[in-house]
Design a protein around this motif. Structure first.
Motif, mmCIF file in Angstrom:
data_model
loop_
_atom_site.group_PDB
_atom_site.id
_atom_site.type_symbol
_atom_site.label_atom_id
_atom_site.label_comp_id
_atom_site.label_asym_id
_atom_site.label_seq_id
_atom_site.Cartn_x
_atom_site.Cartn_y
_atom_site.Cartn_z
ATOM 1 N N GLN A 179 4.907 11.987 14.070
ATOM 2 C CA GLN A 179 4.128 13.148 13.676
ATOM 3 C C GLN A 179 2.670 12.780 13.472
ATOM 4 O O GLN A 179 1.935 13.489 12.810
ATOM 5 N N SER A 180 2.279 11.700 14.020
ATOM 6 C CA SER A 180 0.901 11.264 13.826
ATOM 7 C C SER A 180 -0.041 12.152 14.608
ATOM 8 O O SER A 180 0.151 12.416 15.793
ATOM 9 N N ARG A 181 -1.042 12.600 13.930
ATOM 10 C CA ARG A 181 -2.007 13.451 14.622
ATOM 11 C C ARG A 181 -2.789 12.662 15.645
ATOM 12 O O ARG A 181 -3.134 13.181 16.711
ATOM 13 N N ALA A 182 -3.071 11.438 15.307
ATOM 14 C CA ALA A 182 -3.827 10.632 16.272
ATOM 15 C C ALA A 182 -3.025 10.472 17.561
ATOM 16 O O ALA A 182 -3.559 10.556 18.660
ATOM 17 N N ALA B 294 0.840 -1.202 0.000
ATOM 18 C CA ALA B 294 0.000 0.000 0.000
ATOM 19 C C ALA B 294 0.871 1.246 0.000
ATOM 20 O O ALA B 294 0.535 2.251 -0.639
ATOM 21 N N LYS B 295 1.943 1.165 0.705
ATOM 22 C CA LYS B 295 2.824 2.348 0.739
ATOM 23 C C LYS B 295 3.331 2.664 -0.657
ATOM 24 O O LYS B 295 3.300 3.820 -1.091
ATOM 25 N N TRP C 32 -3.249 7.191 5.974
ATOM 26 C CA TRP C 32 -3.208 5.813 6.454
ATOM 27 C C TRP C 32 -3.822 5.697 7.833
ATOM 28 O O TRP C 32 -4.565 4.769 8.129
ATOM 29 N N GLU C 33 -3.509 6.626 8.662
ATOM 30 C CA GLU C 33 -4.058 6.567 10.011
ATOM 31 C C GLU C 33 -5.573 6.613 9.969
ATOM 32 O O GLU C 33 -6.245 5.939 10.740
ATOM 33 N N LEU D 202 -7.385 17.022 4.439
ATOM 34 C CA LEU D 202 -7.729 15.736 5.034
ATOM 35 C C LEU D 202 -8.490 15.973 6.326
ATOM 36 O O LEU D 202 -8.143 16.846 7.111
ATOM 37 N N ASN E 26 1.676 2.094 10.731
ATOM 38 C CA ASN E 26 1.541 2.921 9.537
ATOM 39 C C ASN E 26 2.746 2.678 8.647
ATOM 40 O O ASN E 26 3.870 2.955 9.047
ATOM 41 N N PRO E 27 2.510 2.162 7.464
ATOM 42 C CA PRO E 27 3.665 1.860 6.618
ATOM 43 C C PRO E 27 4.440 3.100 6.216
ATOM 44 O O PRO E 27 5.594 3.000 5.798
ATOM 45 N N PHE E 28 3.818 4.224 6.342
ATOM 46 C CA PHE E 28 4.505 5.446 5.946
ATOM 47 C C PHE E 28 5.362 6.003 7.062
ATOM 48 O O PHE E 28 5.959 7.071 6.929
ATOM 49 N N TYR E 29 5.376 5.313 8.143
ATOM 50 C CA TYR E 29 6.201 5.777 9.259
ATOM 51 C C TYR E 29 7.464 4.955 9.280
ATOM 52 O O TYR E 29 7.422 3.727 9.333
ATOM 53 N N ILE F 213 4.731 12.516 2.293
ATOM 54 C CA ILE F 213 4.677 11.339 3.153
ATOM 55 C C ILE F 213 3.842 11.628 4.393
ATOM 56 O O ILE F 213 3.108 10.781 4.888
ATOM 57 N N LEU F 214 3.954 12.808 4.892
ATOM 58 C CA LEU F 214 3.199 13.118 6.101
ATOM 59 C C LEU F 214 1.708 12.984 5.850
ATOM 60 O O LEU F 214 0.970 12.437 6.681
ATOM 61 N N LEU G 69 0.326 11.224 3.504
ATOM 62 C CA LEU G 69 0.016 9.808 3.286
ATOM 63 C C LEU G 69 -0.056 9.085 4.625
ATOM 64 O O LEU G 69 -0.878 8.193 4.817
ATOM 65 N N SER G 70 0.817 9.475 5.503
ATOM 66 C CA SER G 70 0.770 8.851 6.820
ATOM 67 C C SER G 70 -0.554 9.161 7.504
ATOM 68 O O SER G 70 -1.167 8.296 8.128
ATOM 69 N N HIS G 71 -0.970 10.397 7.367
ATOM 70 C CA HIS G 71 -2.243 10.744 7.989
ATOM 71 C C HIS G 71 -3.391 10.015 7.335
ATOM 72 O O HIS G 71 -4.308 9.519 7.996
ATOM 73 N N PHE H 92 0.420 4.095 -2.818
ATOM 74 C CA PHE H 92 -0.013 5.462 -2.539
ATOM 75 C C PHE H 92 1.115 6.456 -2.692
ATOM 76 O O PHE H 92 0.862 7.648 -2.845
ATOM 77 N N THR H 93 2.323 5.976 -2.637
ATOM 78 C CA THR H 93 3.417 6.910 -2.867
ATOM 79 C C THR H 93 3.405 7.419 -4.292
ATOM 80 O O THR H 93 3.875 8.516 -4.564
#
Lengths: 716, 139
Positions: B123-126, A257-258, A275-276, A307, B113-116, A268-269, A271-273, A261-262
């Protein structure tokens, strides 16, 4: 038409083709927006665009002979493509010819207010323009249409190319999406995105609008469901999903998935969000729903939408697993956690994340439901094997199978009953049927249930989430268990009902308090939950006196069922009046348990087993009938046809004992045998009761410890 | 109550530090840094490093300042350090443990999170929201 055309041209300048396809949808969704957008657009963008529009219109008018409106609209439409074409004219210049005619046809078809068109078009184009350079930029800087218009003017010549580019992109929107990320500028993605969702388009427009006011209005208007995924989009997402993971029910690992979506070239930030937000169950992998949500968020982000902090409801993954046992979960309106619990238990989510997520859900769910679920489980009588059987059968239910202490012969039947009854207790417990559940057998079950619940901690929250299912089984179980106890008591104290009554009251209180804290272990149940549980316990106490009655009822029920069980008749007469005096609920419960117990006792009768499995619904009715029959049977004290052997025998032997004494030696011997039989039976009962007592005490201790541990949690 | 929460990586560099703005953050950072030595001491003393929530509470380090520093080490030697202001009602040990459990869960979610990239700043907002809630709740 005007409206449609206006909306189309105004908002969907770029996606003319898509609009044509989704004319109806657009019109429907566009109506509310149109008015606002029209109004807002007129106010704000008009001043800016007038000049440029004139240029464009004049140019377009020269090139096209459609009506002035359509031309105007077309000009509005054209600016975006030229903008694009300007940025990259490479793509499909050759396609320009073909798309052109279609575009022209579309435009004339929609008489649009040109002024309105141009402003929206310009924002669109402007936005696209921004996109082009930044690729995946998520900002919507409204730097102002001014500079943008100039490119339009320049791009006039390239309008055809722009159109071509545009149209060229429009046909294969879904498939190009990610490809475009990698290969082509975002324009294609924008195109693809637009056709994908009318709402997106409208929202996009709102975003693109030069004026924040417009944006706000449009956004508000599109807030109806700005995150909704249209069918086209969903189908596209599904296709993309299958390219990564052929199994639609499978998961996409995080690494895959990374990479995927990349490609969208988002930071990346972000995308990380994303993902969360989208990884609902926090398992590091994406299910189809999660993937669609993530994809949709990426698309929205590329279109300029910020987002969200929480996953929108429309993007919540479907709660499938939870639905079976627990509530699907509350929308993230509170939090998106509801989805997570559902998905968590079934599969991948580790227990901790699922627990975490389920906790909020649990907290959200009524305390009663959360409390009820665990309580019933423990409440049910304790027969370890019964519990195990029950657990196996009712995987979703953690309720302990009501284990009739007395009925050993009818274990099978009991088990079947328990399974069915398990479902009831959960529901009944809610009603407060716990009284019967608190029977001494509960300690054993509670202990085992506690352990089992803990083992199912990941899933238990889910089970408890939906209030209705879990509680149902319990009440039935409890009843059956209580009935069993009653029977045992009835048998043992057949001669002395007072003794029977005395027993039940002593035992139930323990399980109740122990049960109450028990459930809280798995969940951050507030003290209130405990209180509610404890409150049920007192109910149980008063019902205890009914146990004796229950036993009698059981006897009756069994007798009714088997048509040969009139043994308890003698006991019923005494108990019945007492029972009837008791709460009707208790009687119902008794009836239910009676039904179950009867079935248990009628192990020999296979029919009973089957009936046991379906006692939940019928119990009340049949029980009542049984009650009635009990009344009828009252006079049949001396009728003892063996129902389930031991108990019946004991009952039969007891009354017959005195008679035999005064008879011949044979009678004495017979009476002696009966006495021995009764002794053995009583001994068994005693041992069982003692075991139950021990279990209850153990459970009580464990629950107390849990309670202490849980108390601090309540603060948090 | 938790006036400062920090997540320290295995190599003892911070992944995440958050303090209540009222206090001088540097002071908290210093306290967290000094607590790392105590943590290492305890870990080495444990031998096989039975990572257990219960065993990693440092207790009161700065009694004068009425601060308590609690620590929690994961199996991967990621340390969660929490500085608590004792002026309020003393937090029970169980509460601290539950707070650490929540921290651990949030940290696990961040890891998923694969992006981490492990080793990056969190830096996760959660995660931020969760930490903020813990810090605010104390108050």
């Amino acid at each position: 038409m005007e409206l449609c055309g206006a909306t189309r041209l105004g908002y969907f300048g770029r996606s003319q083709f898509y609009i044509a396809l989704k004319l109806v949808a657009v019109a429907q969704s566009g109506f509310p927006l149109r008015v606002e957008s029209i109004n807002t657009v007129k106010d704000l963008p008009l001043p800016r665009f007038v000049a440029s529009k004139n240029e464009q219109e004049s140019r377009h008018a020269a090139s096209y002979s459609s009506d002035s409106e359509s031309q105007g609209s077309y000009s509005g439409v054209i600016p975006p493509p030229p903008g694009r074409g300007q940025v990259k004219k490479g793509p499909g210049s050759h396609d320009a010819v073909q798309p052109r005619p279609s575009a022209d046809q579309q435009e004339p078809a929609s008489p649009v207010v040109s002024p309105q068109q141009s402003p929206p078009a310009s924002p669109h184009t402007w936005r696209k323009h921004n996109r082009h350079p930044s690729g995946g930029n998520s900002e919507r800087p409204l730097t102002g249409p001014g500079p943008f218009w100039s490119p339009f003017g320049d791009a006039q010549s390239g309008s055809s190319a722009g159109d071509a580019v545009w149209s060229g992109h429009s046909p294969p929107p879904p498939q190009e999406n990610w490809v475009s990320f990698a290969d082509t500028p975002p324009t294609s993605t924008l195109l693809t995105m637009h056709p994908a969702s009318v709402q997106d388009q409208t929202t996009v427009r709102t975003v693109a609008s030069a004026t924040t006011a417009n944006e706000i209005r449009r956004q508000s208007s599109s807030c109806d469901d700005p995150w909704k995924i249209t069918d086209e989009q969903r189908q596209y997402y599904i296709n993309q999903f299958t390219t990564i993971q052929p199994d639609l029910n499978g998961f996409i690992p995080g690494s895959a998935a990374k990479e995927f979506f990349t490609k969208s070239k988002l930071p990346i930030l972000e995308l990380s969000h994303i993902w969360e937000l989208s990884d609902f169950d926090k398992d590091g992998a994406l299910t189809l729903d999660e993937f669609c949500a993530a994809f949709h968020l990426v698309v929205a982000r590329k279109n300029g939408y910020d987002l969200p902090e929480k996953l929108p409801e429309s993007l919540m993954p479907k709660l499938i697993d939870l639905e079976d046992s627990a509530d699907v979960g509350d929308q993230p309106g509170e939090v998106g956690y509801s989805g997570s619990p559902a998905e968590a238990p079934p599969s991948k989510s580790p227990s901790m994340p699922s627990l975490n997520q389920t906790w909020p859900e649990l907290n959200q769910s009524s305390e009663d439901t959360a409390i009820v679920h665990p309580v019933p489980i423990r409440m049910t009588p304790s027969k370890i094997h019964m519990q195990e059987m029950e657990l196996k059968r009712t995987s979703s239910d953690h309720t302990n199978p009501t284990s009739p202490l007395l009925v050993k012969t009818s274990d099978l039947s009991e088990e079947s009953k328990i399974n069915s009854s398990v479902k009831f207790p959960s529901g009944n417990t809610v009603d407060g049927y716990s009284s019967s559940d608190s029977f001494p057998s509960d300690p054993e079950q509670i202990g085992s249930n506690v352990t089992r619940q803990r083992s199912h901690s990941g899933a238990s929250p889910d089970n408890t989430a939906p209030p209705p299912p879990p509680p149902r089984p319990q009440p039935s179980h409890s009843r059956s268990s209580s009935l069993d106890m009653n029977r045992t008591f009835a048998v043992t104290t057949g001669q002395q009902q007072a003794g029977v009554v005395a027993h039940p009251p002593a035992v139930p209180p323990r399980p109740q308090p122990s049960q109450a804290p028990g459930p809280s272990v798995h969940r951050p149940v507030d003290a209130d939950g405990l209180i509610t549980h404890t409150s049920t316990s007192p109910q149980q106490i008063p019902e205890q006196p009914n146990f004796a009655d229950f036993s009698q009822f059981e006897v009756f029920a069994a007798s009714n069922v088997t048509e040969e069980q009139d043994n308890e008749a003698e006991k019923h007469p005494d108990v019945l009046p007492a029972e009837k005096a008791s709460d009707p609920a208790g009687s119902l419960r008794v009836a239910q348990t009676d039904g179950k117990i009867e079935e248990k006792t009628a192990a020999s009768v296979p029919a009973n087993v089957s009936k046991g499995t379906t006692p939940l619904a019928p119990p009340p009715k049949p029980v009542r009938r049984r009650l009635k029959s009990e009344d009828e049977l009252r006079p049949d004290v001396d009728e003892h046809t063996q129902k389930t052997g031991v108990l019946a025998a004991v009952l039969a032997s007891q009354p017959s004992i005195p008679r035999s004494v005064g008879k011949d030696k044979k009678a004495i011997q017979a009476s002696i045998r009966r006495n021995k039989e009764t002794n053995t039976v009583l001994a068994r009962l005693n041992s069982e009761l003692q075991q139950q007592l021990k279990d209850v005490l153990e459970e009580r201790i464990s629950l107390e410890v849990q309670l202490e541990q849980l108390r601090p949690f309540s603060h948090l | 109550m938790a006036v400062c929460i920090a997540v320290i990586a295995k190599e003892n560099y911070p992944l995440y530090i958050r303090s209540t703005p009222t206090e001088n953050e540097l002071k908290f950072h210093y306290m967290v840094h000094t607590s790392l030595d105590v943590v290492d001491e305890k870990i080495s003393a444990m031998g096989k490093a039975l990572v257990d929530q219960r065993e990693l509470y440092l207790g009161l380090l700065y009694p004068t300042e009425d601060y308590k520093v609690y620590d929690y080490v994961t199996n991967s030697k990621v340390k969660f350090v929490m500085v608590v202001d004792s002026s309020n009602t003393a937090l029970r040990d169980n509460e601290i443990r539950s707070m650490f459990r929540k921290l651990h869960n949030s940290y696990t979610d961040v890891m998923c999170n694969p992006f981490y990239n492990p080793g990056d700043r969190i830096q996760s907002r959660a995660f931020d929201n969760m930490v903020t809630s813990m810090m605010i709740q104390v108050c």
